[in-house]
Design an enzyme around this catalytic site. Structure first.
Site, PDB file in Angstrom:
ATOM      1  N   GLU B  49      -5.662 -10.437   1.640  1.00 60.54           N
ATOM      2  CA  GLU B  49      -5.475  -9.079   1.844  1.00 60.54           C
ATOM      3  C   GLU B  49      -4.521  -8.653   0.832  1.00 60.54           C
ATOM      4  O   GLU B  49      -3.175  -8.970   0.915  1.00 60.54           O
ATOM      5  CB  GLU B  49      -5.240  -8.576   3.209  1.00 60.54           C
ATOM      6  CG  GLU B  49      -6.385  -8.640   3.903  1.00 60.54           C
ATOM      7  CD  GLU B  49      -6.139  -8.126   5.290  1.00 60.54           C
ATOM      8  OE1 GLU B  49      -7.197  -7.962   6.020  1.00 60.54           O
ATOM      9  OE2 GLU B  49      -5.208  -7.479   5.498  1.00 60.54           O
ATOM     10  N   ASP B  60       1.939   2.585   7.366  1.00 64.16           N
ATOM     11  CA  ASP B  60       2.650   1.302   7.280  1.00 64.16           C
ATOM     12  C   ASP B  60       4.075   1.851   7.797  1.00 64.16           C
ATOM     13  O   ASP B  60       4.613   2.786   7.682  1.00 64.16           O
ATOM     14  CB  ASP B  60       2.715   0.871   5.964  1.00 64.16           C
ATOM     15  CG  ASP B  60       1.512   0.427   5.484  1.00 64.16           C
ATOM     16  OD1 ASP B  60       1.188  -0.849   6.037  1.00 64.16           O
ATOM     17  OD2 ASP B  60       0.592   0.894   4.669  1.00 64.16           O
ATOM     18  N   TYR B 175     -10.854  -5.900  11.699  1.00 58.65           N
ATOM     19  CA  TYR B 175      -9.428  -6.121  11.780  1.00 58.65           C
ATOM     20  C   TYR B 175      -8.873  -5.493  12.898  1.00 58.65           C
ATOM     21  O   TYR B 175      -8.800  -4.171  13.125  1.00 58.65           O
ATOM     22  CB  TYR B 175      -8.809  -5.465  10.582  1.00 58.65           C
ATOM     23  CG  TYR B 175      -7.174  -5.707  10.420  1.00 58.65           C
ATOM     24  CD1 TYR B 175      -6.517  -6.293  11.165  1.00 58.65           C
ATOM     25  CD2 TYR B 175      -6.647  -5.445   9.219  1.00 58.65           C
ATOM     26  CE1 TYR B 175      -5.182  -6.502  11.031  1.00 58.65           C
ATOM     27  CE2 TYR B 175      -5.388  -5.687   8.691  1.00 58.65           C
ATOM     28  CZ  TYR B 175      -4.409  -6.187   9.765  1.00 58.65           C
ATOM     29  OH  TYR B 175      -3.105  -6.279   9.608  1.00 58.65           O
TER      30      TYR B 175
END
Lengths: 399, 265
Positions: B49, B60, B175
């Site tokens: 990734e 993030d 995911y």
């Protein structure tokens, strides 16, 4: 669907708005949307909100004829909507009060907020104190320095101010950090976004709570001058005070709606925050809207003398009002805003916020070329007590 | 069959689970990007990734945000990232590469131009973090037309109705973001993951990768026991951040190899 009724059920204003967030936030936004959709139609909730606006915020705010400023310009009449007279000194509390009431209904006891100039932080800390909630305010470290007084004010009100050192260390980074807090503590936490941006339902909800400004004007103007104004002017950073004033007027097509962005050192210098005047559509902070970005889609740093306008995005409904032509967007430089600030102090005995001074400056420009029977209504969104250091520094003084 | 599906087939046949490292492209500099990708493969990575740096990486944590800042400081653009993949493909034709990033750099390039360039470069899948299924229609259509996989996130707060809609759109793998929070935060709750995976399998017939909060081989092994793939990001980015430049590839390689070994044991 009429323009006035937007957004659609997915939060879109034409191609703008929407919900552009990671999956981790979807559930929280769904919960908020469902709750808010039922509350906005709930007479008890509406009555509670109106009670707080009247008795705690001090509404309705008056409209006032700026006679000496008008005479100075020698043209159209300049009228002011006195949002600066609200509790905490700006329109921001209309929204924080509304969202705090939603948070209470949802049983959330912890409030988080982002702030640029500190006005939204103060307004959030205020309602958190009023309702006995914990309050965390994220603020870019650059702004912490620029707005030391508001930082202290928030602390006095019992809030914790968290300086944000990532990215450009201003409002957009504070917003990133608040989103991160929310995604981590989503169950007990309510995120009070301070402007008409972010993922749906925020742009709609923040607009609704600020639309009290435009609704009051709709009755106040005919009562005072016998008709609606020819134009309404308001400064636009994220655009909450402007949206609040504009929205009830969208169907009144005879009234021009003019948003005034921060031209900083001038559009040509690239150092400004005039997103609608000089930006391009993109995706940031949960919605699609105009953004200040480089050719690779990276968000660029903006500049304005007023921290509250120093933001690289803008509310999605403004983007749509621009594209459809219902509202016009212009920019005013730091220098022009400062000139209007000083004139307001000396001619009207009103110290305006630097943000609001942008709208005053453009009204002065317009008024000169208009006849004396025309009426320009400026939403004076806040007072300038917080800007003493900025203005003094600019004049070469140290307080 | 796509490179991603082929990889999962091969792993299934050999009874192993996928190890998917995440790194931000252009961190710490552009010249290291392709060598890092090869080092990850040599150390046992099955899929890479590759993070596309963005100025405002809202989902993030601080570790990956700093990686983005370092990559942007040396001027890494989406165009550069696609260039890294092209270069990687000159020596590696089998390891799938998934681009992971935010919507705005992709939209600034234009969806059609981006997907065409990604296919040309040898990209296999795309995950746009801030495109939930509701807003991803245009991109998934473009990706499908180019035979690229659309990777989606699922979270602890995703309900079954949403799992079903993700199941309809997603290709390649999904995911599962195993904790509430941003990347690099806290550590993982294995019991919670173990309860969630069977629920996801009811609605999604693709391999399930699990990430967020996996920092060592032991945790990776536990996750591999209940899922199809283990994604490790922040821990690797930390290694890149703290390694002296001349030790970077060696340190990263031995970290990933160690995790691989424990995971397969």
């Amino acid at each position: 669907m009429q323009m006035h009724d937007l957004p659609d059920s997915k939060g879109h204003f034409g191609p703008y708005g929407g919900v552009f967030v990671a999956e981790t936030l979807i559930h929280a936004l769904d919960e908020l949307r469902t709750t808010y959709e039922s509350l906005r139609a709930d007479p008890d909730f509406v009555a509670e909100f109106e009670y707080e606006l009247k008795h705690y915020v001090g509404r309705p705010s008056p409209v006032y004829f700026a006679k000496r400023l008008t005479e100075k310009c020698g043209g159209a009449q300049i009228w002011l909507k006195r949002e600066d007279l609200n509790h905490t000194g700006a329109h921001k509390i209309n929204n924080t009060m509304g969202q705090a009431l939603v948070a209470r209904r949802m049983g959330k006891k912890r409030i988080i907020a982002e702030t640029g100039a500190g006005q939204h932080g103060v307004a959030s800390a205020t309602v958190a104190a009023r309702f006995g909630m914990e309050c965390i305010v994220y603020m870019g470290i650059e702004d912490v320095h620029r707005q030391a007084q508001n930082v202290y004010r928030m602390k006095l009100l019992g809030a914790t101010v968290v300086p944000v050192e990532s990215g450009s260390r201003t409002l957009k980074d504070a917003l990133n950090e608040a989103m991160r807090d929310w995604v981590t503590n989503v169950e007990g936490t309510f995120y009070i976004i301070g402007t008409v941006a972010g993922p749906h339902p925020y742009p709609m909800m923040v607009r609704d709570f600020n639309a009290v400004v435009g609704r009051e004007l709709l009755t106040q103007m005919p009562e005072t001058i016998g008709r609606q104004p020819d134009a309404i002017l308001a400064c636009v950073g994220g655009g909450s005070n402007a949206m609040g004033a504009f929205h009830p007027y969208i169907p009144h097509e005879e009234v021009r709606l003019i948003g005034v962005e921060a031209g900083g050192f001038g559009i040509a210098t690239g150092k400004h925050a005039a997103t609608l005047c000089a930006g391009r559509p993109g995706v940031l902070h949960g919605n699609r809207t105009y953004l200040m970005q480089d050719e690779n889609g990276q968000i660029i740093e903006t500049h304005s003398i007023s921290a509250g306008l120093d933001y690289p995005g803008v509310g999605p409904e403004h983007a749509w009002l621009k594209d459809t032509g219902r509202a016009e967007y212009v920019s005013i430089t730091d220098e022009e805003a400062l000139e209007a600030f000083h004139l307001m102090c000396r001619l009207e005995g009103i110290i305006p916020a630097l943000e609001s001074s942008h709208a005053v400056a453009h009204a002065m420009k317009m008024a000169r070329d208009m006849s004396k029977d025309k009426v320009l209504l400026v939403n004076l969104s806040g007072r300038g007590d917080k800007d003493m250091n900025t203005v003094a520094t600019h004049s070469g003084l140290t307080l | 069959m796509s490179r991603i599906s082929a990889t999962f087939e091969r792993l299934r046949a050999s009874g192993r689970k996928a190890l998917i490292p995440f790194v931000t492209a252009g961190d710490p500099d552009k010249a290291s990007a392709v060598p890092i990708m090869h080092a990850l493969v040599d150390a046992g990575a099955d899929i890479i990734e590759l993070g596309v740096p963005f100025s405002d990486p809202m989902a993030d944590g601080p570790t990956i945000q700093r990686a983005s800042e370092r990559a942007l400081k040396v001027g890494t653009s989406l165009r550069d990232v696609l260039g890294f993949v092209s270069e990687f493909r000159t020596k590696n034709a089998t390891t799938p590469v998934v681009l992971m990033g935010y919507a705005n750099p992709v939209e600034a390039m234009g969806l059609e131009k981006f997907t065409a360039a990604a296919a040309d470069a040898g990209v296999d899948g795309v995950l746009v973090v801030d495109y939930p299924p509701e807003e991803s229609e245009a991109l998934t259509a473009q990706l499908r037309a180019r035979n690229l996989d659309s990777i989606f996130l699922l979270s602890p707060t995703t309900d079954e109705a949403r799992m079903e809609s993700v199941g309809r759109l997603a290709t390649g793998y999904v995911y599962y973001v195993s904790l509430k929070g941003v990347t690099g935060a806290a550590s993982i709750d294995l019991t919670e993951v173990a309860e969630k995976i069977p629920q996801i399998r009811k609605h999604v017939k693709l391999p399930i990768g699990v990430g967020f909060g996996i920092r060592d081989g032991e945790t990776a092994r536990a996750i591999a026991g209940i899922s199809d793939a283990v994604v490790i990001g922040s821990r690797l980015v930390q290694e890149i951040e703290s390694s002296p430049h001349d030790k970077l590839l060696a340190n990263l390689g031995s970290l990933v190899a160690g995790i691989r070994k424990t995971m397969d044991a």
